[in-house]
Design a protein around this motif. Structure first.
Motif, short mmCIF file in Angstrom:
data_model
loop_
_atom_site.label_atom_id
_atom_site.label_comp_id
_atom_site.label_asym_id
_atom_site.label_seq_id
_atom_site.Cartn_x
_atom_site.Cartn_y
_atom_site.Cartn_z
N LYS A 149 -0.54 -5.32 0.86
CA LYS A 149 -0.09 -4.93 2.12
C LYS A 149 0.25 -3.48 2.13
CE LYS A 149 -0.34 -8.91 4.44
NZ LYS A 149 -1.18 -9.00 5.74
N GLY A 150 0.57 -2.91 1.10
CA GLY A 150 0.85 -1.73 0.89
C GLY A 150 1.83 -1.38 -0.20
N LEU A 151 2.23 0.06 -0.66
CA LEU A 151 2.76 0.54 -1.87
C LEU A 151 3.92 1.53 -1.69
CD1 LEU A 151 -0.58 1.70 -3.48
CD2 LEU A 151 0.48 -0.51 -3.91
N SER A 152 4.79 1.50 -2.53
CA SER A 152 5.68 2.55 -2.33
C SER A 152 5.70 2.81 -4.12
CB SER A 152 7.10 1.93 -2.14
OG SER A 152 7.73 0.76 -3.13
N TYR A 153 6.36 4.15 -4.27
CA TYR A 153 6.53 4.53 -5.55
C TYR A 153 7.69 5.25 -5.79
CZ TYR A 153 4.90 9.13 -3.70
OH TYR A 153 5.16 10.10 -2.86
N SER A 154 7.97 5.56 -7.20
CA SER A 154 8.85 6.29 -7.51
C SER A 154 8.46 7.14 -8.84
CB SER A 154 10.27 5.97 -7.72
OG SER A 154 10.41 5.06 -8.68
N ILE A 155 8.86 8.59 -9.17
CA ILE A 155 8.59 9.05 -10.44
C ILE A 155 10.14 9.13 -11.11
CG2 ILE A 155 7.47 11.14 -11.72
CD1 ILE A 155 5.63 11.12 -9.49
N ASP A 156 9.88 8.87 -12.36
CA ASP A 156 11.49 8.95 -13.27
C ASP A 156 11.30 9.75 -14.33
OD1 ASP A 156 13.72 8.70 -13.92
OD2 ASP A 156 13.81 6.81 -14.40
N GLY A 157 11.65 10.99 -14.28
CA GLY A 157 11.28 11.93 -15.54
C GLY A 157 9.86 12.13 -15.80
N ASN A 158 9.42 12.24 -17.05
CA ASN A 158 8.14 12.55 -17.25
C ASN A 158 7.39 11.35 -17.76
OD1 ASN A 158 8.18 15.51 -16.64
ND2 ASN A 158 9.37 16.00 -18.65
N ASP A 159 8.38 10.34 -18.17
CA ASP A 159 7.42 9.25 -18.74
C ASP A 159 7.34 7.92 -17.87
OD1 ASP A 159 7.61 10.45 -21.16
OD2 ASP A 159 9.60 10.11 -21.38
N ASN A 160 8.00 7.85 -16.77
CA ASN A 160 7.93 6.73 -15.97
C ASN A 160 7.38 6.94 -14.56
OD1 ASN A 160 9.25 5.21 -17.84
ND2 ASN A 160 11.43 5.69 -17.27
N ILE A 161 6.24 6.26 -14.09
CA ILE A 161 5.83 6.18 -12.91
C ILE A 161 5.83 4.77 -12.41
CG2 ILE A 161 3.46 6.52 -11.53
CD1 ILE A 161 2.71 8.53 -13.32
N CYS A 162 6.63 4.37 -11.47
CA CYS A 162 6.95 3.17 -10.96
C CYS A 162 6.26 2.80 -9.55
CB CYS A 162 8.56 2.92 -10.87
SG CYS A 162 9.15 3.31 -12.32
N ILE A 163 5.43 1.84 -9.41
CA ILE A 163 4.89 1.68 -8.20
C ILE A 163 5.28 0.30 -7.76
CG2 ILE A 163 2.52 1.08 -7.20
CD1 ILE A 163 1.41 3.02 -9.16
N ASN A 164 5.74 -0.02 -6.63
CA ASN A 164 6.01 -1.29 -5.96
C ASN A 164 4.57 -1.66 -5.10
OD1 ASN A 164 8.40 -1.65 -7.02
ND2 ASN A 164 9.51 -0.70 -5.52
N LYS A 165 4.14 -2.65 -5.24
CA LYS A 165 3.00 -3.02 -4.20
C LYS A 165 3.49 -4.63 -3.39
CE LYS A 165 0.46 -6.03 -7.24
NZ LYS A 165 -1.33 -6.23 -7.59
N ASN A 166 3.49 -4.43 -2.21
CA ASN A 166 3.81 -5.54 -1.07
C ASN A 166 2.53 -6.04 -1.08
OD1 ASN A 166 5.46 -6.92 0.36
ND2 ASN A 166 5.88 -5.48 1.95
N GLY A 167 2.67 -7.48 -1.27
CA GLY A 167 1.54 -8.39 -1.10
C GLY A 167 1.69 -9.72 -0.93
N ALA A 168 0.59 -10.59 -0.51
CA ALA A 168 0.89 -11.85 -0.04
C ALA A 168 -0.23 -12.85 -0.93
CB ALA A 168 0.69 -12.06 1.42
N CYS A 169 0.02 -14.01 -1.16
CA CYS A 169 -0.93 -14.89 -1.94
C CYS A 169 -0.86 -16.40 -1.57
CB CYS A 169 -0.64 -14.69 -3.45
SG CYS A 169 -1.54 -15.88 -4.58
N TRP A 170 -1.87 -16.87 -1.31
CA TRP A 170 -1.87 -18.24 -1.35
C TRP A 170 -2.88 -18.99 -2.32
CZ3 TRP A 170 -6.11 -20.94 1.44
CH2 TRP A 170 -6.08 -22.28 1.66
N ASP A 171 -2.34 -19.96 -2.84
CA ASP A 171 -3.35 -20.61 -3.89
C ASP A 171 -3.05 -22.20 -3.75
OD1 ASP A 171 -4.99 -21.27 -6.13
OD2 ASP A 171 -3.59 -20.72 -7.53
#
Length: 280
Positions: A149-171
């Motif tokens: 559904k979409g993404l959010s992100y943050s960059i922490d210092g020089n080493d961490n790239i943090c991505i949140n993905k918003n999703g949905a799933c049915w199985d």
């Protein structure tokens, strides 16, 4: 969100990226894979009186779809994350083995993605009469849909790239199995991903021996961390999930009837998983 002198560029392919402050409930929509012209139709009517391995049948069908519409996150010229907007799957197996008896099997199999008027996408029916040494039958079906559904992100210092993905799933997976010396049975399985996603399994049988039937369904939704580089704080994860299991077993002289249906409206998380082994 921190940027720390790094700039984040989002590359967009036939989709729109948006930032998300929190997770919320949403629908997993029907999906139309690109192999719409694929059609299979089989009718089988077999009557046999025989000895060892007098009747055997193995049937398999699978469809896995990944949408070409993707979201890619690019940082300083490097693609650090890419995912498809939609994925779907259908899996079906049917195995029968009759030994030293009188067997009558009538089965229909139909699979079609070609029209919005064709519903469901996969439909099977089976009628079996057997009397003899032993008959075993195992039938399983699985279907699932995931959406990004979409993404959010943050960059922490020089080493961490943090991505949140918003999703949905049915199985969801359903299945039944029997090992009998006498049986009169009828079963039906319906799978649909292109209209209102659902899975339906019906079995009715009387006989002597053992019989099982089960269903497993998983729903997930919300934000989920992706560690593109380094480590991300788990506190930003807020995936919710619901799981439903039902299994029935009868042994001896039985009359057995079960009808289960799972229709999808609001669901959750990020990826269909292999669920078919969780049913008989």
């Amino acid at each position: 969100m921190k940027t720390n002198s790094k700039t984040m560029k989002t590359s967009l392919f036939l989709a729109s990226i948006f930032l998300l402050a929190s997770s919320s409930a949403f629908a997993v929509d029907p999906i139309t894979p690109d192999n719409e012209t694929s059609k299979i139709s089989i009718h089988e009517d077999v009557f046999v009186t025989g000895s060892q391995d007098s009747y055997t049948k193995t049937e398999k069908h699978s469809m896995n779809y990944t949408s070409p519409n993707t979201i890619t996150v690019n940082v300083d010229g490097e693609d650090v994350f890419s995912d498809s907007l939609k994925k779907a799957m259908i899996n079906y197996t049917n195995d029968i083995n009759a030994i030293n008896g009188e067997t009558h099997v009538v089965e229909d199999f139909a699979y079609d993605l070609s029209s919005n008027k064709v519903m469901p996408n996969l439909k099977t029916t089976s009628h079996i009469n057997f009397q003899g040494a032993s008959l075993s039958k195992t039938e399983k079906a699985e279907t699932g849909i995931s959406e990004l559904k979409g993404l959010s992100y943050s960059i922490d210092g020089n080493d961490n790239i943090c991505i949140n993905k918003n999703g949905a799933c049915w199985d969801a997976a359903v299945g039944s199995s029997m090992n009998v010396s006498y049986v009169e049975s009828s079963s039906q399985i319906d799978l649909d991903i292109t209209h209102k996603p659902y899975i339906h399994n019906m079995i009715a049988a009387s006989g002597t021996g053992s019989i099982k039937s089960g269903m497993n369904a998983i729903f997930k939704e919300g934000l989920q961390n992706i560690y593109a580089k380094g480590n991300c704080p788990s506190a930003s994860s807020s995936v919710t999930s619901m799981q439903y299991d039902t299994h029935t077993y009868a042994n001896g002289q039985f009359k057995f009837s079960k009808d289960v249906k799972n229709v999808i409206n609001n669901l959750n998380a990020n990826k269909p998983t292999d669920n078919i082994d969780k049913v008989p």
